[in-house]
Design a protein around this motif. Structure first.
Motif, short mmCIF file in Angstrom:
data_model
loop_
_atom_site.label_atom_id
_atom_site.label_comp_id
_atom_site.label_asym_id
_atom_site.label_seq_id
_atom_site.Cartn_x
_atom_site.Cartn_y
_atom_site.Cartn_z
N CYS A 1 20.16 -29.66 21.06
CA CYS A 1 19.53 -28.97 22.19
C CYS A 1 19.37 -27.47 21.95
O CYS A 1 18.97 -26.75 22.87
CB CYS A 1 20.35 -29.19 23.46
SG CYS A 1 20.31 -30.88 24.09
N ARG B 1 17.25 -25.65 20.10
CA ARG B 1 15.87 -25.16 20.23
C ARG B 1 15.35 -25.23 21.66
O ARG B 1 14.78 -24.26 22.16
CB ARG B 1 14.96 -25.93 19.27
CG ARG B 1 13.54 -25.36 19.18
CD ARG B 1 12.70 -26.19 18.20
NE ARG B 1 13.23 -26.08 16.85
CZ ARG B 1 12.91 -25.09 16.00
NH1 ARG B 1 12.07 -24.14 16.38
NH2 ARG B 1 13.43 -25.06 14.80
N PRO B 2 15.53 -26.38 22.36
CA PRO B 2 15.10 -26.41 23.77
C PRO B 2 15.80 -25.37 24.64
O PRO B 2 15.17 -24.77 25.52
CB PRO B 2 15.45 -27.83 24.23
CG PRO B 2 15.46 -28.63 22.98
CD PRO B 2 15.96 -27.72 21.92
N ALA C 1 14.25 -22.03 24.13
CA ALA C 1 13.00 -21.92 24.88
C ALA C 1 13.28 -21.75 26.37
O ALA C 1 12.60 -20.98 27.06
CB ALA C 1 12.15 -23.17 24.64
N LEU C 2 14.30 -22.43 26.87
CA LEU C 2 14.62 -22.36 28.30
C LEU C 2 15.08 -20.97 28.70
O LEU C 2 14.88 -20.54 29.84
CB LEU C 2 15.71 -23.39 28.62
CG LEU C 2 15.93 -23.74 30.09
CD1 LEU C 2 14.69 -24.37 30.68
CD2 LEU C 2 17.12 -24.68 30.22
N ASP D 1 11.49 -21.11 32.73
CA ASP D 1 10.99 -22.48 32.81
C ASP D 1 9.51 -22.57 32.43
O ASP D 1 9.09 -23.51 31.74
CB ASP D 1 11.19 -23.04 34.23
CG ASP D 1 12.65 -23.38 34.50
OD1 ASP D 1 13.51 -23.03 33.66
OD2 ASP D 1 12.93 -23.99 35.55
N ALA E 1 9.14 -22.31 28.73
CA ALA E 1 9.63 -23.54 28.10
C ALA E 1 8.61 -24.66 28.20
O ALA E 1 8.37 -25.39 27.24
CB ALA E 1 10.96 -23.95 28.73
N ARG E 2 7.97 -24.78 29.37
CA ARG E 2 6.94 -25.81 29.53
C ARG E 2 5.75 -25.55 28.63
O ARG E 2 5.17 -26.49 28.06
CB ARG E 2 6.48 -25.86 31.00
CG ARG E 2 7.53 -26.39 31.96
CD ARG E 2 6.93 -26.63 33.34
NE ARG E 2 7.95 -26.96 34.32
CZ ARG E 2 8.54 -26.09 35.12
NH1 ARG E 2 8.18 -24.78 35.07
NH2 ARG E 2 9.46 -26.47 35.97
N HIS F 1 8.46 -28.19 26.29
CA HIS F 1 9.76 -28.70 26.72
C HIS F 1 9.74 -29.01 28.21
O HIS F 1 8.91 -28.50 28.96
CB HIS F 1 10.86 -27.69 26.41
CG HIS F 1 10.98 -27.35 24.96
ND1 HIS F 1 11.50 -28.22 24.03
CD2 HIS F 1 10.65 -26.23 24.26
CE1 HIS F 1 11.50 -27.67 22.83
NE2 HIS F 1 10.98 -26.46 22.94
N HIS F 2 10.70 -29.84 28.65
CA HIS F 2 10.84 -30.20 30.06
C HIS F 2 12.17 -29.64 30.57
O HIS F 2 13.24 -30.21 30.28
CB HIS F 2 10.80 -31.72 30.22
CG HIS F 2 9.55 -32.35 29.71
ND1 HIS F 2 8.40 -32.43 30.46
CD2 HIS F 2 9.25 -32.90 28.50
CE1 HIS F 2 7.45 -33.03 29.75
NE2 HIS F 2 7.95 -33.32 28.56
N ILE G 1 16.00 -31.13 29.99
CA ILE G 1 16.91 -30.40 29.10
C ILE G 1 18.25 -30.18 29.79
O ILE G 1 19.32 -30.40 29.22
CB ILE G 1 16.30 -29.04 28.69
CG1 ILE G 1 15.06 -29.25 27.82
CG2 ILE G 1 17.33 -28.20 27.93
CD1 ILE G 1 14.27 -27.98 27.60
#
Length: 339
Positions: A213, A215-216, A219-220, A224, A227-228, A232-233, A237
């Protein structure tokens, strides 16, 4: 990882090995450090001494291994939780793991007549996992599914509910309260190797999910929407990370009881070296917490020798003032928890 992080990780690994060796040599009992060293280096007379073998192999080795595992688990879990909630003061009890584990122990002791330390461990693990599962289900429902606020509110509400249920059961059960009081203090004393090994796979799975997790989560940390846009969701995540935190924190609490502050302070120390780099934060948080846990356990054995101080008490004495300092620090408001 960048060079300062690699150097810090290497130094922490060396320090962990040295503390582990010292943990095998020092105890609250009467076994001299020199004789323990002779045993470890293969001296025939020390190897033949049953008392020294008992002290080193059956008492100190299991708690050293447990201390390292608990530290790694709580450090990594705290780092994940702070990253996923974007809150540098988040800690591992946020998902209701501690209160769920406590209720599990009380139920096992009261209604299923659990008498062994291993039975207490199993019920603590089941309770912690069940509480976190309910929190995840609550956080995953509704229009704001998986949001940090929903996760925190669900954990806080369920934690308070479970705490009330635990207190209610304990009011009429003096024998249960005596055993529960020993568990809830938080200590590595009396841990056996047979209790430690079954939790290693759970901690390993939690760490594997955590590193998957990275990398996600990086991004987070950008928000948000960012990230999207990167594919990513955010809600998904957060739920996956919360599952990893459950495995890590649940195993640690089941093994050593509730240990406060460690999962909060270790990530903060790691960020001082890594900055917002998520992979570095995760590695250093785990190593810092493992070192602190073993060092605190060593101190717990000698501070009032021949008795022991619960390791959670020492961590509270250290962690309380540090938490106040962090909360008052101007850096806290700008501390990044991911990248």
């Amino acid at each position: 990882m960048h060079r300062p992080t690699l150097w810090a990780a290497a130094a922490l690994v060396v320090l962990l090995l040295l503390l582990g060796l010292l943990s095998l040599l020092v105890g609250s009992g009467s076994t001299p450090m020199g004789r323990a060293w002779d045993f470890l280096t293969g001296d025939p007379s020390a190897r033949a001494d049953a008392q020294i073998r008992l002290a080193v192999m059956d008492v100190r080795l299991p708690r050293t291994l447990a201390g390292a595992l608990v530290g790694v688990a709580l450090g990594a879990a705290g780092c994940l939780l702070q990253a996923v909630t974007r809150n540098p003061l988040a800690e591992t009890g946020l998902l209701g793991v501690n209160s769920g584990a406590a209720l599990g122990v009380v139920i096992g002791l009261t209604y299923f007549e659990v008498t062994s330390a291993y039975g207490v461990l199993v019920w603590a693990l089941v309770g912690g996992m069940a509480a976190s599962a309910v929190v995840l289900l609550l956080a995953a429902s509704g229009r704001a599914a998986g949001s940090p606020l929903r996760l925190v509110l669900a954990g806080s509400a369920l934690g308070a509910t479970f705490h009330g249920m635990t207190s209610y059961v304990l009011l009429g059960e003096q024998a249960t309260f005596d055993t529960y009081r020993y568990w809830t203090i938080g200590s590595l004393a009396g841990i056996k190797t047979s209790e430690t090994y079954p939790l290693i796979p759970l901690i390993a799975v939690g760490l594997l999910i955590a590193f998957c997790c990275v990398r996600p989560l990086s991004a987070l940390a950008l928000g948000d929407d960012s990230a999207r846009s990167l594919g990513h969701h955010p809600g998904r995540i957060r739920l996956i990370v919360a599952a990893a935190v459950t495995l890590l924190a649940g195993s640690a609490v089941a093994l050593a009881g509730p240990i406060a502050f460690l999962g909060l302070l270790a990530p903060y120390a790691a960020r001082a070296v890594t900055g917002p780099r998520m992979a570095g934060q995760l590695v250093l948080s785990a190593l810092v917490a493992a070192n602190v846990m073993i060092a605190a356990d060593l101190l717990a054995r000698v501070v009032i020798r021949p008795w022991e101080t619960p390791v959670s008490v020492l961590l509270a004495f250290i962690g309380g003032p540090l938490l106040i300092w962090i909360a008052r620090s101007q850096r806290m408001s700008t501390a990044g928890v991911g990248a």
